[in-house]
Design a protein around this motif. Sequence first.
Motif, PDB file in Angstrom:
ATOM      1  N   ARG A 147      -5.440  -1.599   0.077  1.00 58.11           N
ATOM      2  CA  ARG A 147      -6.054  -1.890   1.210  1.00 58.11           C
ATOM      3  C   ARG A 147      -5.708  -0.793   2.325  1.00 58.11           C
ATOM      4  N   LYS A 148      -5.030  -0.137   2.429  1.00 58.11           N
ATOM      5  CA  LYS A 148      -4.752   0.896   3.318  1.00 58.11           C
ATOM      6  C   LYS A 148      -5.437   2.498   2.983  1.00 58.11           C
ATOM      7  N   ARG A 149      -5.938   2.333   1.705  1.00 60.49           N
ATOM      8  CA  ARG A 149      -6.705   3.590   1.387  1.00 60.49           C
ATOM      9  C   ARG A 149      -5.696   4.901   1.016  1.00 60.49           C
ATOM     10  N   ILE A 150      -4.607   4.503   0.567  1.00 56.97           N
ATOM     11  CA  ILE A 150      -3.535   5.457   0.475  1.00 56.97           C
ATOM     12  C   ILE A 150      -4.195   6.514  -0.753  1.00 56.97           C
ATOM     13  N   ASN A 151      -4.171   7.812  -0.556  1.00 53.78           N
ATOM     14  CA  ASN A 151      -4.606   8.754  -1.297  1.00 53.78           C
ATOM     15  C   ASN A 151      -3.734   9.614  -1.731  1.00 53.78           C
ATOM     16  N   TYR A 152      -2.331   9.834  -1.316  1.00 52.90           N
ATOM     17  CA  TYR A 152      -1.346  10.465  -1.883  1.00 52.90           C
ATOM     18  C   TYR A 152       0.056   9.915  -1.835  1.00 52.90           C
ATOM     19  N   VAL A 153       0.586   9.853  -2.878  1.00 50.01           N
ATOM     20  CA  VAL A 153       1.975   9.458  -2.980  1.00 50.01           C
ATOM     21  C   VAL A 153       3.215  10.549  -2.961  1.00 50.01           C
ATOM     22  N   VAL A 154       4.132  10.225  -2.290  1.00 46.91           N
ATOM     23  CA  VAL A 154       5.329  10.990  -2.442  1.00 46.91           C
ATOM     24  C   VAL A 154       6.489  10.176  -2.938  1.00 46.91           C
ATOM     25  N   ASP A 155       6.807  10.750  -4.191  1.00 50.01           N
ATOM     26  CA  ASP A 155       7.826  10.147  -5.081  1.00 50.01           C
ATOM     27  C   ASP A 155       9.205  10.774  -4.964  1.00 50.01           C
ATOM     28  N   ALA A 156      10.228  10.299  -4.260  1.00 54.56           N
ATOM     29  CA  ALA A 156      11.303  11.253  -4.092  1.00 54.56           C
ATOM     30  C   ALA A 156      12.432  10.552  -4.745  1.00 54.56           C
ATOM     31  N   ASP A 157      13.411  11.088  -5.087  1.00 55.33           N
ATOM     32  CA  ASP A 157      14.886  10.628  -5.656  1.00 55.33           C
ATOM     33  C   ASP A 157      15.754  11.123  -4.905  1.00 55.33           C
ATOM     34  N   ILE A 158      17.090  10.653  -4.439  1.00 57.18           N
ATOM     35  CA  ILE A 158      18.091  10.735  -3.727  1.00 57.18           C
ATOM     36  C   ILE A 158      19.183  11.070  -4.817  1.00 57.18           C
ATOM     37  N   LYS A 159      19.890  12.105  -4.767  1.00 59.55           N
ATOM     38  CA  LYS A 159      20.789  12.464  -5.809  1.00 59.55           C
ATOM     39  C   LYS A 159      22.027  11.864  -5.560  1.00 59.55           C
ATOM     40  N   GLY A 160      22.527  10.959  -6.415  1.00 58.73           N
ATOM     41  CA  GLY A 160      23.840   9.963  -5.980  1.00 58.73           C
ATOM     42  C   GLY A 160      23.934   9.801  -4.710  1.00 58.73           C
ATOM     43  N   PHE A 161      23.049   8.864  -4.265  1.00 60.02           N
ATOM     44  CA  PHE A 161      23.004   8.303  -2.754  1.00 60.02           C
ATOM     45  C   PHE A 161      24.209   7.586  -2.305  1.00 60.02           C
ATOM     46  N   PHE A 162      24.938   6.639  -3.156  1.00 59.04           N
ATOM     47  CA  PHE A 162      26.103   5.827  -2.987  1.00 59.04           C
ATOM     48  C   PHE A 162      27.331   6.745  -2.753  1.00 59.04           C
ATOM     49  N   ASP A 163      27.197   7.698  -3.824  1.00 53.89           N
ATOM     50  CA  ASP A 163      28.334   8.717  -3.800  1.00 53.89           C
ATOM     51  C   ASP A 163      28.195   9.791  -2.310  1.00 53.89           C
ATOM     52  N   HIS A 164      27.265  10.104  -1.872  1.00 49.55           N
ATOM     53  CA  HIS A 164      27.141  10.836  -0.788  1.00 49.55           C
ATOM     54  C   HIS A 164      26.898  10.612   0.569  1.00 49.55           C
ATOM     55  N   MET A 165      27.063   9.275   0.765  1.00 51.97           N
ATOM     56  CA  MET A 165      26.707   8.678   1.944  1.00 51.97           C
ATOM     57  C   MET A 165      27.941   9.233   2.914  1.00 51.97           C
ATOM     58  N   SER A 166      27.875   9.846   3.893  1.00 58.69           N
ATOM     59  CA  SER A 166      28.830  10.428   4.808  1.00 58.69           C
ATOM     60  C   SER A 166      29.553   9.145   5.660  1.00 58.69           C
ATOM     61  N   HIS A 167      30.978   9.147   5.633  1.00 57.19           N
ATOM     62  CA  HIS A 167      31.780   8.183   6.256  1.00 57.19           C
ATOM     63  C   HIS A 167      31.426   8.245   7.811  1.00 57.19           C
ATOM     64  N   GLU A 168      31.276   9.505   8.235  1.00 52.79           N
ATOM     65  CA  GLU A 168      31.191   9.658   9.653  1.00 52.79           C
ATOM     66  C   GLU A 168      30.047   9.077  10.031  1.00 52.79           C
TER      67      GLU A 168
END
Length: 432
Positions: A147-168
């Motif tokens: 419906r939004k006539r999307i022409n480009y997709v960005v496919d990104a993957d976070i490396k070990g997200f849960f293991d790298h969340m900053s506590h601060e």
Amino acid sequence: METKLERIADKSAHENRPIFTSLYHLLNEELLYQCHKELNGKKAVGIDEITKEEYAQNIRENIRNLLKRLKNKAYKPKPTLRVYIPKANGKKRPLGIASYEDKIVQLGLKKILEAVYEPKFHENMYGFRPNRNCHMAIKELCISIVRKRINYVVDADIKGFFDHMSHEWTLKFVEYYIKDPNILWLIKKYLKAGVLESGKYQTNEVGSVQGNIISPILANIYMHHVLVLWYKAYFEKRGSGKSILVIYADDYLAGFEHKHEAERYFKEMQKRMSKYGLEIETSKSRLLEFGRYAKERRKRRGEGKPKTFDFLGFTFYCGENQAGRFCVKPKTNGKRLATKRKEMKQWLKYNRTTPLKVLMPILNLKLIGHYRYYGLTYNIQSLVKYHYYTTQLLYRWMNRRSQKKSYNWEGFKQMLEYYPLAYPKKYFNLYA
């Protein structure tokens, strides 16, 4: 207790910047006992090996003792037991198993955080949220691209997200609405509790252990501040064209009408993630041309068919509906299907001597579970292949019960008339 949490949620929903300074008292005997009743007693036990049944033997005294320690700040979460489960790519995913008492407190804390943050989360976030699931995320993705006539997709993957969340940063994000120092103290206790792996204790300087009850809501809060609010401000509101962002926990996809916007997002998104302690897996992240005009444009340039992308166990490709109009079609991801086949083969091999009246109902439950997840519009063919593969495996292992073959093919088909295998069907319509 439910009324108190509902009032908090109502305040959060109707105020632009609500501030909550006193929430810790909600972790009372009533809420903790309710959390105990809701927990699944069949789950694996933590390092103390105490089960729900054992904890319930003296439940009132145990809850009161727990509450006393919480009030006196004498409560200290036990380290999480770390185990590993296989992933579709052959690697293993680390999971944490908390002790039963810690699960009770985590569930109570989760309820409080959800009351504050659920009304603030945007509609494009689907992971670990009430009344939302992965199929809804996939449906929004497919319909929005069309419906939004999307022409480009960005496919990104976070490396070990849960293991790298900053506590601060995690605590800062929680503190944006919650100023209660006792709630922040308790969250910090969980983040710093550490893990026990192969008998060795490891401290946690970053990350939130995946598998803990509290981790999904903290992950959503993290992604809300790091990605969603940034995308909404700089691309959805100020962008030169249409765009979409769909998130399921740490899995997300963005789509854009214009290539320069997609390129800007891809570049700035990596910087944004880095600022908050996260790293993009560059080998798995890419920008690809995709949408209603991709096939025609790529053909004109002599570049072949449009590329595909993966999301939540499915591979998505450009297709057409029965009326000949463009649509996004899913199919079961190849690696995921191979893993499911391997698991089915191992299970049938292990249960080959199980009586059919016991084996077949369990096998059908496994098949129906597969169909319920992968039974989307346009994906029936993948389900039929899985059903056929399972049928062949069953025939093979039924004939290995003894040196003499138990069935020929005709006899096997007669057996299936008496014990029929669940047949694939569509469970979720993407375009309804």
